[in-house]
Design a protein around this motif. Sequence first.
Motif, mmCIF file in Angstrom:
data_model
loop_
_atom_site.group_PDB
_atom_site.id
_atom_site.type_symbol
_atom_site.label_atom_id
_atom_site.label_comp_id
_atom_site.label_asym_id
_atom_site.label_seq_id
_atom_site.Cartn_x
_atom_site.Cartn_y
_atom_site.Cartn_z
ATOM 1 N N PHE A 62 0.829 -1.209 0.000
ATOM 2 C CA PHE A 62 0.000 0.000 0.000
ATOM 3 C C PHE A 62 0.864 1.261 0.000
ATOM 4 O O PHE A 62 0.587 2.215 -0.717
ATOM 5 N N TRP A 63 1.935 1.280 0.825
ATOM 6 C CA TRP A 63 2.805 2.457 0.867
ATOM 7 C C TRP A 63 3.540 2.644 -0.450
ATOM 8 O O TRP A 63 3.730 3.775 -0.908
ATOM 9 N N ARG A 64 3.947 1.571 -1.096
ATOM 10 C CA ARG A 64 4.622 1.685 -2.388
ATOM 11 C C ARG A 64 3.641 2.163 -3.466
ATOM 12 O O ARG A 64 4.010 2.914 -4.367
ATOM 13 N N SER A 65 2.415 1.742 -3.349
ATOM 14 C CA SER A 65 1.371 2.229 -4.243
ATOM 15 C C SER A 65 1.162 3.731 -4.041
ATOM 16 O O SER A 65 1.013 4.488 -5.013
ATOM 17 N N ALA A 66 1.192 4.176 -2.786
ATOM 18 C CA ALA A 66 1.075 5.609 -2.490
ATOM 19 C C ALA A 66 2.248 6.374 -3.090
ATOM 20 O O ALA A 66 2.068 7.444 -3.690
ATOM 21 N N ASP A 67 3.463 5.831 -2.948
ATOM 22 C CA ASP A 67 4.648 6.439 -3.577
ATOM 23 C C ASP A 67 4.428 6.630 -5.069
ATOM 24 O O ASP A 67 4.684 7.703 -5.621
ATOM 25 N N ALA A 68 3.985 5.567 -5.712
ATOM 26 C CA ALA A 68 3.802 5.598 -7.164
ATOM 27 C C ALA A 68 2.748 6.623 -7.559
ATOM 28 O O ALA A 68 2.913 7.343 -8.553
ATOM 29 N N MET A 69 1.676 6.710 -6.793
ATOM 30 C CA MET A 69 0.623 7.677 -7.113
ATOM 31 C C MET A 69 1.109 9.114 -6.948
ATOM 32 O O MET A 69 0.819 9.978 -7.790
ATOM 33 N N VAL A 70 1.845 9.388 -5.888
ATOM 34 C CA VAL A 70 2.343 10.745 -5.644
ATOM 35 C C VAL A 70 3.323 11.155 -6.745
ATOM 36 O O VAL A 70 3.211 12.244 -7.318
ATOM 37 N N THR A 71 4.283 10.302 -7.053
ATOM 38 C CA THR A 71 5.276 10.658 -8.072
ATOM 39 C C THR A 71 4.647 10.740 -9.462
ATOM 40 O O THR A 71 5.042 11.582 -10.272
ATOM 41 N N THR A 72 3.647 9.904 -9.727
ATOM 42 C CA THR A 72 2.940 9.986 -11.006
ATOM 43 C C THR A 72 2.181 11.296 -11.107
ATOM 44 O O THR A 72 2.183 11.946 -12.161
ATOM 45 N N SER A 105 -4.577 18.369 -21.462
ATOM 46 C CA SER A 105 -4.928 17.020 -21.868
ATOM 47 C C SER A 105 -3.783 16.011 -21.742
ATOM 48 O O SER A 105 -4.014 14.852 -21.428
ATOM 49 N N PHE A 106 -2.560 16.433 -21.986
ATOM 50 C CA PHE A 106 -1.442 15.485 -22.111
ATOM 51 C C PHE A 106 -0.501 15.575 -20.926
ATOM 52 O O PHE A 106 0.051 16.638 -20.665
ATOM 53 N N PRO A 107 -0.277 14.453 -20.225
ATOM 54 C CA PRO A 107 -0.931 13.144 -20.304
ATOM 55 C C PRO A 107 -2.073 13.053 -19.303
ATOM 56 O O PRO A 107 -2.304 13.976 -18.540
ATOM 57 N N SER A 108 -2.741 11.909 -19.271
ATOM 58 C CA SER A 108 -3.859 11.712 -18.348
ATOM 59 C C SER A 108 -3.340 11.383 -16.956
ATOM 60 O O SER A 108 -2.722 10.346 -16.751
ATOM 61 N N ASN A 109 -3.602 12.289 -15.981
ATOM 62 C CA ASN A 109 -3.161 11.943 -14.632
ATOM 63 C C ASN A 109 -4.110 10.968 -13.953
ATOM 64 O O ASN A 109 -3.690 10.228 -13.079
ATOM 65 N N GLU A 110 -5.360 10.892 -14.352
ATOM 66 C CA GLU A 110 -6.263 9.892 -13.760
ATOM 67 C C GLU A 110 -5.817 8.478 -14.126
ATOM 68 O O GLU A 110 -5.706 7.610 -13.269
ATOM 69 N N VAL A 111 -5.589 8.258 -15.416
ATOM 70 C CA VAL A 111 -5.145 6.928 -15.854
ATOM 71 C C VAL A 111 -3.779 6.624 -15.251
ATOM 72 O O VAL A 111 -3.519 5.503 -14.796
ATOM 73 N N GLY A 112 -2.903 7.633 -15.206
ATOM 74 C CA GLY A 112 -1.593 7.434 -14.604
ATOM 75 C C GLY A 112 -1.689 7.042 -13.142
ATOM 76 O O GLY A 112 -1.024 6.110 -12.684
ATOM 77 N N ALA A 113 -2.546 7.737 -12.392
ATOM 78 C CA ALA A 113 -2.680 7.463 -10.954
ATOM 79 C C ALA A 113 -3.249 6.072 -10.692
ATOM 80 O O ALA A 113 -2.764 5.347 -9.814
ATOM 81 N N ILE A 114 -4.255 5.690 -11.450
ATOM 82 C CA ILE A 114 -4.863 4.367 -11.238
ATOM 83 C C ILE A 114 -3.885 3.269 -11.634
ATOM 84 O O ILE A 114 -3.759 2.246 -10.941
ATOM 85 N N ILE A 163 3.588 6.174 -17.603
ATOM 86 C CA ILE A 163 4.187 6.859 -16.454
ATOM 87 C C ILE A 163 3.787 6.150 -15.163
ATOM 88 O O ILE A 163 4.624 5.905 -14.292
ATOM 89 N N GLY A 164 2.508 5.818 -15.024
ATOM 90 C CA GLY A 164 2.047 5.117 -13.826
ATOM 91 C C GLY A 164 2.725 3.770 -13.637
ATOM 92 O O GLY A 164 3.116 3.408 -12.522
ATOM 93 N N THR A 165 2.893 3.035 -14.729
ATOM 94 C CA THR A 165 3.579 1.741 -14.653
ATOM 95 C C THR A 165 5.031 1.939 -14.238
ATOM 96 O O THR A 165 5.543 1.234 -13.353
ATOM 97 N N GLY A 166 5.692 2.900 -14.873
ATOM 98 C CA GLY A 166 7.092 3.170 -14.542
ATOM 99 C C GLY A 166 7.279 3.570 -13.091
ATOM 100 O O GLY A 166 8.184 3.077 -12.401
ATOM 101 N N MET A 167 6.416 4.448 -12.600
ATOM 102 C CA MET A 167 6.518 4.891 -11.209
ATOM 103 C C MET A 167 6.168 3.754 -10.248
ATOM 104 O O MET A 167 6.761 3.636 -9.169
ATOM 105 N N GLY A 168 5.222 2.907 -10.639
ATOM 106 C CA GLY A 168 4.884 1.752 -9.806
ATOM 107 C C GLY A 168 6.047 0.789 -9.677
ATOM 108 O O GLY A 168 6.345 0.283 -8.591
ATOM 109 N N LEU A 169 6.742 0.539 -10.785
ATOM 110 C CA LEU A 169 7.910 -0.356 -10.758
ATOM 111 C C LEU A 169 9.067 0.298 -10.004
ATOM 112 O O LEU A 169 9.795 -0.378 -9.267
ATOM 113 N N TRP A 170 9.231 1.615 -10.179
ATOM 114 C CA TRP A 170 10.261 2.332 -9.416
ATOM 115 C C TRP A 170 9.997 2.193 -7.915
ATOM 116 O O TRP A 170 10.918 1.933 -7.132
ATOM 117 N N ALA A 171 8.750 2.373 -7.520
ATOM 118 C CA ALA A 171 8.401 2.286 -6.099
ATOM 119 C C ALA A 171 8.682 0.896 -5.544
ATOM 120 O O ALA A 171 9.087 0.753 -4.387
#
Length: 196
Positions: A62-72, A105-114, A163-171
């Motif tokens: 959960f904390w790593r998911s939070a990291d990824a969402m914040v950085t995204t 419009s560019f890029p989608s932060n909703e899709v990135g965050a989810i 971006i969301g995938t990259g930040m999730g893997l980074w986290a």
Amino acid sequence: MAVASGAAQAGGGPFGIDHTVHYDNSGIWKRSNQNMLFYGTVLTVGGGALWLGDQDKLGDTFWRSADAMVTTAIATQTMKWIFQRERPSQTNDPDKFFQGWGAHSFPSNEVGAITAAVTPFIATYGDEHPSAYLLALLPTYAAVARVKTHGHWQSDVLVGAAIGTGMGLWAMHRESPWTLSLLPNGFQLGYSRHFD
């Protein structure tokens, strides 16, 4: 060859794939459903992290998911300010970049965050629980819905997801969650342990 070049010119944007689709803000695609998914994701990740702390595998995820969402969120919002692309609701031309502060419009932060939210769970639990891969349906739905309601172009949602995938893997590859290091140590325990 003429058919291929004609098809390539049909789209626009950075990847040549952007085009408007039939507007649909009803049923499953309704904007209120998109908001429910987005805010539900934010509350679930934030609430799960605070409740569980970082003392077990699930809490750490959960904390790593939070990291990824914040950085995204930081990355996508910065890109919105830089690229200033008009949304499909504003123009039929997907090549309208640098149009001023009203164009985001560019890029989608909703899709990135989810995407950022689900990536750590898929990376952590996917091998032992293949059903975790079903979480990928959430950002997929968000991407399709944002395009259908003319909130984003196709490339907006693809770049947001990347971006969301990259930040999730980074986290996932950090030694410990970044956002947790910014908070007092009590958050490592989580509220569930405070009531034991």
